[in-house]
Scaffold this motif. Structure first.
Motif, PDB file in Angstrom:
ATOM      1  N   ARG A 396      15.078   3.382 -11.583  1.00  0.00           N
ATOM      2  CA  ARG A 396      15.000   4.062 -10.360  1.00  0.00           C
ATOM      3  C   ARG A 396      14.057   3.629  -9.432  1.00  0.00           C
ATOM      4  N   LEU A 397      13.050   2.879  -9.787  1.00  0.00           N
ATOM      5  CA  LEU A 397      11.823   2.329  -8.952  1.00  0.00           C
ATOM      6  C   LEU A 397      11.689   0.709  -9.191  1.00  0.00           C
ATOM      7  N   PRO A 398      12.848  -0.004  -9.006  1.00  0.00           N
ATOM      8  CA  PRO A 398      12.726  -1.438  -9.328  1.00  0.00           C
ATOM      9  C   PRO A 398      11.562  -2.020  -8.346  1.00  0.00           C
ATOM     10  N   GLY A 399      11.527  -1.365  -7.054  1.00  0.00           N
ATOM     11  CA  GLY A 399      10.449  -2.038  -6.176  1.00  0.00           C
ATOM     12  C   GLY A 399       9.063  -1.576  -6.220  1.00  0.00           C
ATOM     13  N   MET A 400       8.603  -0.854  -7.427  1.00  0.00           N
ATOM     14  CA  MET A 400       7.193  -0.382  -7.644  1.00  0.00           C
ATOM     15  C   MET A 400       6.378  -1.231  -7.630  1.00  0.00           C
ATOM     16  N   ARG A 401       5.282  -1.173  -6.944  1.00  0.00           N
ATOM     17  CA  ARG A 401       4.007  -2.274  -6.908  1.00  0.00           C
ATOM     18  C   ARG A 401       2.768  -1.250  -7.045  1.00  0.00           C
ATOM     19  N   LEU A 402       1.811  -1.919  -7.646  1.00  0.00           N
ATOM     20  CA  LEU A 402       0.574  -1.175  -7.668  1.00  0.00           C
ATOM     21  C   LEU A 402      -0.258  -1.207  -6.233  1.00  0.00           C
ATOM     22  N   SER A 403      -0.885  -0.066  -6.273  1.00  0.00           N
ATOM     23  CA  SER A 403      -1.700   0.173  -4.944  1.00  0.00           C
ATOM     24  C   SER A 403      -3.132  -0.548  -5.246  1.00  0.00           C
ATOM     25  N   ASP A 404      -3.852  -0.715  -4.267  1.00  0.00           N
ATOM     26  CA  ASP A 404      -5.152  -1.064  -4.327  1.00  0.00           C
ATOM     27  C   ASP A 404      -6.087  -0.192  -5.034  1.00  0.00           C
ATOM     28  N   GLN A 405      -6.844  -0.177  -5.981  1.00  0.00           N
ATOM     29  CA  GLN A 405      -7.415   0.694  -6.806  1.00  0.00           C
ATOM     30  C   GLN A 405      -8.413   0.086  -7.901  1.00  0.00           C
TER      31      GLN A 405
END
Length: 438
Positions: A396-405
């Motif tokens: 469902r979220l194949p384009g998910m990436r980490l946010s800066d954190q």
């Protein structure tokens, strides 16, 4: 579980020749251990694989072979201190627990032979694949229900929005108490982690003791409610039925302790293991993209995640006699901490252990679930949950990436998982992969 703890100073004859070096700078509660358990102990694996930690009073075991030896040798090591507080509690904390009539009994995780062998055999049927696998539909449906709540937002904190609740809901379903309040259970389980495996400040210790007492009281209420049923459900229901047949082996205090330990073990570790796996995969986007394209790779990815970034990073034993481990004599009565997170990076077992490599031929040799007679009975459930979570998130979220954190972790010896996990994705293609596509 007990609130008593015995301090064992290291006799001079038991110390390694490297003692007084890097070990004097090491701490389980500050510095690099929470961010990188294996890296923070690379000096120990190389030069002082068994050392005495003055801060905790524990002998620390860091290499794969030695960790397996301690886990396996029930004749030389007792599991009795597994759930004892790492940091001895204050009198005030003990008084708080006393108000709740806190009186836990050894259960599977902290019992010794021959009792452990018998209660493990009696509990084992609940954990067999044929009894765990039917939960897959519930796990998948519940996962999608939670994803539906944030999929159109384009960003999420996967801890707050998914992993805070989801493994807890599954744990409560498995235990047979699905109507319990998730937020309350999760917060009380966190108090248990902080009190038993942390080094809380005096103020935090009293708050955690109160949470642990409330957790104990909740366990008693759950047991009494389920005992009223002729055929109580779940794992707790199973132990209630065992009590009817073996009352001396499974007293009420065992049932009450099992509610606490079972709840904490069934969801805390899976929450953290899944969060750690997602951090690792999203830091290696080529691996994330690979399982998005081919979900059949996920089981091997789960095994490498358990090796590379497991949630249980250390476990405990007590020496029954003077015993040699890794060339060092651990004295009788000494407290021992086996650092699983270090053993899983042992260069003598795993080539290039810092690399995340799902095709690693021996990644199944990790000790994320322990080893020997006490190996975690819940390993099949944990693997099932992690597989389904990754299947649905990649679908469902194949384009998910980490946010800066910057990742933050609760300071403790044994459990590791980020307090937040912020991610983002492109809403349009994510929304196109709705739960109805399952």
């Amino acid at each position: 579980m007990t609130t008593q703890s015995t301090s064992n100073a290291a006799p001079a004859t038991g110390r390694c020749p490297f003692a007084g070096g890097a070990g004097n700078e090491f701490s389980f509660f500050k510095g690099g251990y929470q961010q990188d358990p294996a890296g923070s102990l690379s000096w120990a694996r190389a030069n002082e694989p068994v050392f005495h930690d003055e801060e905790t009073g524990y002998w620390v075991v860091t290499r794969h072979e030695d960790v397996k030896k301690v886990f396996s040798d029930s004749a030389s090591f007792s599991a009795a201190i597994t759930l004892a507080p790492v940091t001895p509690p204050s009198q005030e904390a003990g008084e708080i627990l006393g108000k709740y009539a806190f009186g836990p009994t050894p259960v599977l995780v902290d019992s010794d032979q021959p009792v452990h062998r018998k209660i493990r055999r009696l509990n084992a049927p609940v954990f067999m694949p044929e009894n765990i696998d039917p939960l897959e539909g519930f796990i998948r449906d519940t996962t999608n229900t939670y994803i539906d709540r944030f999929v159109d937002r384009g960003h999420a904190d996967l801890i707050a929005d998914l992993l805070w609740d989801l493994p807890c809901l599954i744990a409560l379903e498995f235990l047979g108490v699905p109507d319990e309040d998730v937020d309350t259970v999760r917060l009380l389980a966190t108090s248990m982690t902080e009190f038993l495996w942390g080094q809380p400040s005096p103020e935090d210790e009293l708050r955690a003791a109160d949470g642990l007492g409330k957790f104990w009281a909740m366990g008693g209420r759950i047991v009494e409610k389920l005992k009223e049923l002729e055929n109580p459900p779940g794992w707790i229901g199973h132990t209630i039925k065992l009590q009817r047949e073996y009352p001396d082996l499974f007293p009420d205090s065992y049932l009450q302790t099992n509610v606490m330990g079972g709840t904490m073990a069934a969801h805390e570790t899976t929450t953290n293991a899944t969060a750690n796996a997602l951090v690792t995969l999203l830091r290696n986007p080529e691996q994330w993209d690979a399982i998005c394209r081919d979900p059949s790779l996920i089981p091997s990815v789960v095994e490498e995640c358990l090796r590379h970034s497991g949630s249980v990073v250390a476990w405990r034993r007590k020496a029954k006699t003077d015993v040699e481990v890794g060339g060092t004599i651990i004295p009788e009565g000494a407290k021992v901490l086996m650092v699983i997170g270090s053993a899983n990076y042992d260069e003598q077992v795993f080539d290039a252990p810092d690399d995340f490599d799902p095709e690693r031929p021996n990644n199944g040799e990790h000790v994320a679930f322990g080893h020997g007679p006490h190996m975690c009975l819940g390993n099949h459930l944990a693997r099932l949950e992690m597989r389904v979570f990754l299947e649905e998130l990649t679908r469902r979220l194949p384009g998910m990436r980490l946010s800066d954190q910057e990742f933050r972790y609760m300071a403790n010896t044994s459990f590791r998982g980020p307090e937040e996990l912020r991610v983002s994705w492109d809403v349009a293609p994510a929304a196109a992969r709705g739960s109805a596509d399952a």
